[in-house]
Design an enzyme around this catalytic site. Structure first.
Site, PDB file in Angstrom:
ATOM      1  N   LYS A 121       2.824  11.151  -3.320  1.00  0.00           N
ATOM      2  CA  LYS A 121       1.798  10.512  -4.152  1.00  0.00           C
ATOM      3  C   LYS A 121       0.946  11.553  -4.890  1.00  0.00           C
ATOM      4  O   LYS A 121       0.466  11.303  -5.988  1.00  0.00           O
ATOM      5  CB  LYS A 121       0.914   9.665  -3.244  1.00  0.00           C
ATOM      6  CG  LYS A 121      -0.040   8.744  -3.949  1.00  0.00           C
ATOM      7  CD  LYS A 121      -0.700   7.862  -2.921  1.00  0.00           C
ATOM      8  CE  LYS A 121      -1.659   6.872  -3.523  1.00  0.00           C
ATOM      9  NZ  LYS A 121      -2.211   5.997  -2.470  1.00  0.00           N
TER      10      LYS A 121
ATOM     11  N   ASP B  99       0.877  -1.172   0.000  1.00  0.00           N
ATOM     12  CA  ASP B  99       0.000   0.000   0.000  1.00  0.00           C
ATOM     13  C   ASP B  99       0.911   1.218   0.000  1.00  0.00           C
ATOM     14  O   ASP B  99       1.494   1.562   1.025  1.00  0.00           O
ATOM     15  CB  ASP B  99      -0.895  -0.036   1.245  1.00  0.00           C
ATOM     16  CG  ASP B  99      -1.730   1.233   1.408  1.00  0.00           C
ATOM     17  OD1 ASP B  99      -1.666   2.119   0.523  1.00  0.00           O
ATOM     18  OD2 ASP B  99      -2.445   1.345   2.418  1.00  0.00           O
TER      19      ASP B  99
ATOM     20  N   ASP C  61     -13.259   5.114   1.103  1.00  0.00           N
ATOM     21  CA  ASP C  61     -11.821   5.180   1.423  1.00  0.00           C
ATOM     22  C   ASP C  61     -11.369   6.635   1.454  1.00  0.00           C
ATOM     23  O   ASP C  61     -11.180   7.261   0.416  1.00  0.00           O
ATOM     24  CB  ASP C  61     -11.056   4.391   0.351  1.00  0.00           C
ATOM     25  CG  ASP C  61      -9.539   4.456   0.554  1.00  0.00           C
ATOM     26  OD1 ASP C  61      -9.077   5.130   1.489  1.00  0.00           O
ATOM     27  OD2 ASP C  61      -8.830   3.812  -0.242  1.00  0.00           O
TER      28      ASP C  61
ATOM     29  N   GLU D 242      -7.269   0.526  -4.625  1.00  0.00           N
ATOM     30  CA  GLU D 242      -7.274   0.410  -3.165  1.00  0.00           C
ATOM     31  C   GLU D 242      -8.600  -0.091  -2.588  1.00  0.00           C
ATOM     32  O   GLU D 242      -8.600  -0.993  -1.752  1.00  0.00           O
ATOM     33  CB  GLU D 242      -6.891   1.757  -2.541  1.00  0.00           C
ATOM     34  CG  GLU D 242      -5.403   2.013  -2.651  1.00  0.00           C
ATOM     35  CD  GLU D 242      -5.016   3.479  -2.523  1.00  0.00           C
ATOM     36  OE1 GLU D 242      -5.871   4.280  -2.107  1.00  0.00           O
ATOM     37  OE2 GLU D 242      -3.861   3.808  -2.833  1.00  0.00           O
TER      38      GLU D 242
END
Lengths: 614, 207
Positions: A85, A22, A205, A183
């Site tokens: 990211k 992850d 999420d 994800e």
């Protein structure tokens, strides 16, 4: 099948382990399925399972990743890259890039590059590769074996450029990327397989920097993603920023410098976390204090939550199901710990969300499950995952309007073709512009790639017919080809995103990183051999104990001597070669022994057959 | 048809019964064939879902062709086609457009121009678009959703007209009147869709 030494001589079994990673905005994790159960590995100081996604570039050229790097952020804000990211697959001129604070960017080129101490500017891909490298090493230490393959998770809402960048980072870190997994899908996989359940799930999420919503259905071993949506620029960091903004307003601070912002954001984050368990707290930063109550914070973040609600309703609509038809709502991401988020989700979907797997770990655990499903032949029949493409793909047509070829939420892999014609007499080339997004106008969407199809035969306007074909593979990555139909002139294009790196650049970076590491390449080779030594010692000792009847006395002495030699060099060697030689010697000297074990195993297997056949 | 790998007879099977390799798609395969469903205006939804899952398990690239580049390629192509079949046949509207295409008229392509939509239909559509624009300009959300509701009723009617015409056309492929009726109804439906996209797109931008 006996384990241990046998594995060393089994050419059919890949040597490395496959892990799930992850790669998060705030924290990163690595997990693997060991003895049938997924688990995360300690990756940072104090045995923490979370590696802060922070990379510090020091003056001496060394690179520090994790909690130690985060500590250095306040003192060295421009050489310490956090939330990298958010920069993946972005161009230097993207508005969002500039809004993200403290960094200094190198000018020129299509890719964002951070100016850091101790070396040339680095791209987001390289920064991410440092995080992946650290995770890989820590997993290798925990597994005492090499890690060569990985499933890396990405937000479902990542576009093609962001996916390519993530895949390139994996390559740069020396990993074979088995799959880029969305994800929310990973999270559902972690829940779905655990409970062996069937049904429809929504996965909400809210991570550090991104928001994703997916609707999934699990029926008879097929996990089908029905729809997905979200916002790639919305997350827990925005909650921190909302608090920090109020602090600056309250104290009349107009333009704080980079290190002040970093300090303030850290204080805001910890205030947010405190408010999960308490009704009020006091934020202190820059020598000033600021009281914050939970109710106030909830008011400030209400607009952010509303934005997630819009995406959720659209995802339900795309999936063609109502909220009453959902069997469960899964929470993912540290930001879902905020009580206001849980309340909001419960109201939105009309049911209490599930939360029995740690929301920080659930994505990595799901990725580990998928890595195991993809590499472990014994498990391949368990669950098949059918994912979708998150954003529509299209081409620019006349007037800057988008012609959609692959609508969002199409199941992948997928293919589509469209025929275009020339609009001028004798026109011999055609520009193709590939975009991704939902809006009508090209300028409102994300530009993925441009290329030019040449060699079209000179024909009157509208007579030449060019077929453009899109293909999206199971990773959600696009390739495009174009063909002139009357002559068959064709071009296959590896779509490299406008803001990505070319294959050559990636190769060069790989070379550079090897060169860079020359000074400690010694150490790394030695470390690898030590890991190898640990594994072979563990196996050999186990075999010795289990199959001692297969080992005559003099041969046993030889094997034991070879073991002792490896064990000694394991701790004393300063160079990798003698240790490698000793490992090889042990391998050689124990081969007849291993063959006898193998024969017995085969014999046992055959006996088993006969019993079954009778 | 013979298997490209072991040469045994495979017929129209997607996977060779003898060696298990994924086979190329035969010419003339319809999307109904891809899912193994009987061709028609109506499709049993549960059967479609089951057929999709079963075939995915057989031919998906995660399940097959890992060690063989040629099979991997075929698996990718077949799965892409399977996904297209699923997407097209699952809902009545795209299914209707596809059936008309099987009868030689592809409204997604240039051939759409060959369909003459009666002037009164065009007028109605243009009128609705104008009303939408002015409601939008006035910020009148209620009016926008009232207009959308009206268009939804119109499009349901158009779809039902198209479906009954397609039923006739499936029984007699030479029934030119049925073909025209289906084409006109689906052309109307396309206008309605654009209207609804415009109406809904606006909603999202405002939120």
């Amino acid at each position: 099948m006996p384990g241990g030494l046998l594995q060393i001589h089994d050419p059919l079994k890949p040597r490395g382990h496959a892990v799930g990673i992850d790669l998060g905005t705030t924290n990163s994790l690595v997990a693997a399925v060991v003895e049938g159960k997924p688990g995360a590995f300690p990756v940072d100081e104090g045995g923490s399972l979370l590696l802060p996604s922070v990379v510090h570039y020091a003056l001496d050229g060394s690179v520090i990743v994790g909690a130690r790097a985060r500590v250095l952020a306040a003192a060295e804000p421009t050489s310490t890259i956090a939330s990298v990211k958010r920069f993946m697959g972005k161009g230097p001129e993207d508005a969002e890039t500039k809004a993200l604070g403290a960094y200094r960017f190198a000018t020129g080129g299509p890719v964002v590059r951070f100016e850091v101490k101790g070396g040339p500017p680095v791209t987001p891909i390289e920064v991410s590769a440092e995080i992946l490298r650290t995770l890989k090493r820590r997993a290798e230490a925990a597994l005492t074996g090499k890690v060569e393959q990985a499933v890396i998770t990405v937000p479902a809402y990542f576009d093609d450029a962001q996916r390519q960048a993530t895949r390139d980072a994996g390559r740069l870190a020396g990993l074979e990327v088995l799959r880029l997994l969305n994800e929310p899908t990973a999270a559902a996989l972690a829940y779905g397989l655990d409970k062996g359940s069937q049904g429809r799930f929504a996965v909400y999420d809210l991570g550090g920097g991104t928001f994703d919503i997916s609707i999934l259905e699990l029926v008879e071993g097929v996990f089908q993603v029905k729809s997905t949506g979200g916002d790639s620029a919305l997350g827990g960091d925005d909650i921190d920023r909302a608090i920090a903004t109020r602090f600056l307003e309250a104290h009349g601070l107009a333009s704080p410098d980079a290190s002040a912002i970093t300090e303030l954001l850290a204080a805001a984050r910890s205030a947010k976390e405190t408010l999960t368990g308490k009704e009020s707290t006091e934020l202190s930063a820059l020598g000033k204090t600021f009281p914050v109550s939970r109710a106030e914070m909830e008011r400030w973040i209400a607009p952010l939550l509303q934005r997630t609600g819009v995406a959720c309703r659209r995802a339900l609509k795309d999936a063609g199901i109502s909220r009453e038809e959902l069997d469960g709502v899964i929470l993912v991401g540290g930001s879902t710990r905020v009580p206001a988020v849980r309340t909001f989700v419960a109201q939105l979907f009309g049911k209490e969300p599930l939360g029995d797997i740690d929301p920080d770990q659930v994505v990595a655990l799901g990725a580990a499950v998928q890595a195991d499903l993809l590499t472990n032949r014994e498990r391949q029949d368990e669950v098949l995952l059918l994912d979708v493409i998150p954003l529509s793909l299209g081409l620019e047509t006349m007037g800057g309007v988008v012609e959609k070829l692959v609508p969002r939420n199409s199941a992948i892999p997928t293919a589509a073709a469209q025929v275009f014609t020339t609009f001028q007499d004798g026109q011999n080339a055609l520009d193709v512009h590939v975009v991704q997004g939902e809006r009508e106008l090209v300028t409102d969407n994300r530009s993925l790639a441009r290329f030019r199809l040449t060699g079209i035969p000179p024909l009157p306007a509208g007579m030449a017919r060019v077929e453009v074909r899109f293909e999206v593979n199971a990773d959600g990555i696009l390739s495009v080809s174009a063909k002139e139909l009357s002559t068959g002139v064709s071009q296959a294009i590896t779509v490299k995103p406008t803001h990505g790196l070319t294959d050559e650049e990636i190769e060069q970076m790989l070379l550079d990183s090897i060169e860079h590491a020359e000074e400690d390449i010694h150490l790394r080779l030695l470390r690898e051999q030590q890991v190898e030594a640990d594994r072979i010692l563990h196996d050999a000792r186990k075999q010795l104990a289990t199959f001692s009847d297969l080992l005559p006395g003099d041969e046993r002495r030889e094997v034991e001597a070879a073991i002792a030699r490896v064990a000694e060099l394991r701790d004393s060697a300063t160079d990798s070669q003698p240790l490698a030689d000793a490992i090889k010697a042990l391998d050689d000297v124990s081969r007849p022994f291993v063959e006898r074990i193998m024969n017995r195993a085969v014999g046992t297997l055959l006996e088993g057959r006969r019993v079954e056949d009778v | 048809m013979h298997c490209w790998n072991c040469q045994s007879e495979v017929g129209a099977a997607e996977v060779c019964p003898s060696c298990g390799k994924v086979q190329p798609v035969a010419a003339g395969t319809t999307l109904f064939d891809v899912l193994g469903l009987p061709r028609g205006v109506d499709v049993d939804r549960a059967e479609l879902e089951r057929a999709y899952r079963e075939r995915s398990l057989r031919i998906h690239p995660d399940r097959t062709g890992k060690d063989d580049p040629r099979e991997r390629r075929l698996s990718l192509e077949r799965t892409a086609l399977l996904n297209e079949a699923y997407k097209t046949l699952r809902a009545p509207e795209p299914r209707a457009f596809y059936l008309l295409k099987l009868h030689g008229l592809d409204l997604q392509k240039d051939e759409a121009r060959a369909v003459t939509v009666p002037p009164n239909v065009l007028e109605e559509v243009l009128d609705l678009r104008e009303q939408l624009d002015s409601a939008r300009a006035a910020g009148d959300d209620e009016q926008v959703s009232a207009l959308s509701d009206r268009v939804r009723v119109l499009s349901a009617a158009a779809l039902s007209t198209a479906r009954s015409a397609l039923h006739r056309l499936e029984r007699d492929p030479r029934d030119a009147a049925a073909r025209d009726e289906a084409a006109q109804a689906l052309a109307r439906l396309r206008y309605h869709h654009r209207f609804l996209e415009a109406a809904e797109g606006g909603d999202e931008d405002e939120t």
